[in-house]
Write a protein that holds these residues in place. Structure first.
Motif, PDB file in Angstrom:
ATOM      1  N   ALA A  83      27.401  -3.035  47.777  1.00  0.00           N
ATOM      2  CA  ALA A  83      27.295  -3.619  46.439  1.00  0.00           C
ATOM      3  C   ALA A  83      25.906  -4.201  46.217  1.00  0.00           C
ATOM      4  CB  ALA A  83      28.358  -4.699  46.256  1.00  0.00           C
ATOM      5  N   MET A  84      25.345  -4.872  47.210  1.00  0.00           N
ATOM      6  CA  MET A  84      24.007  -5.447  47.073  1.00  0.00           C
ATOM      7  C   MET A  84      22.957  -4.345  46.932  1.00  0.00           C
ATOM      8  SD  MET A  84      22.934  -8.366  46.769  1.00  0.00           S
ATOM      9  CE  MET A  84      21.327  -9.012  46.445  1.00  0.00           C
ATOM     10  N   TRP A  87      23.156  -3.020  43.464  1.00  0.00           N
ATOM     11  CA  TRP A  87      22.601  -3.963  42.501  1.00  0.00           C
ATOM     12  C   TRP A  87      21.067  -3.972  42.551  1.00  0.00           C
ATOM     13  CZ3 TRP A  87      23.829  -6.147  38.255  1.00  0.00           C
ATOM     14  CH2 TRP A  87      23.029  -7.169  37.734  1.00  0.00           C
TER      15      TRP A  87
END
Length: 125
Positions: A83-84, A87
């Protein structure tokens, strides 16, 4: 090989033609002995094993792979890292964009990867 005489055979062409015409065939007795030897050397047919009784199902393949990776904590860390990374890829911070632009302008491609400077030096770039 073809049965047509070729120009390469030269003076041996009649001998090759005679060999092609009188090709020996194996006798029936020889073929019967070969078949008997072949059947003798084959392994005996075994009875099919009985199907094992269906046991209670243990953990599924997905759960077994999850345990091999380290369990739920490892999956949580992997999910957070994915997810990071997504992002950062979608909404890159301005500082990172400025740093990459500055590094490539001042130092060339080797500014992005310090270990690759040797490779570029060897290539003469």
């Amino acid at each position: 090989m073809t049965d047509r005489p070729s120009n390469e055979e030269g003076a041996l062409a009649p001998w090759f033609a005679a060999g092609r015409e009188a090709a020996p065939l194996p006798s029936g007795e020889f073929m019967a002995r070969m078949e008997a030897l072949a059947l003798e050397s084959q392994p005996a047919q075994r009875a099919a094993p009985a199907a094992p009784a269906r046991q209670s199902r243990g953990p599924g393949r997905l759960l077994a792979r999850l345990r091999a990776m380290g369990g739920w904590p490892a999956l949580a860390g992997l999910t957070a890292a994915c997810a990071m990374g997504l992002w950062i890829g979608v909404a890159a911070p301005e500082a990172a964009v400025d740093w990459v632009a500055t590094a490539t302008q001042e130092q060339g491609l080797s500014g992005l990867d310090p270990a690759s400077g040797f490779d570029y030096a060897m290539l003469g770039l």
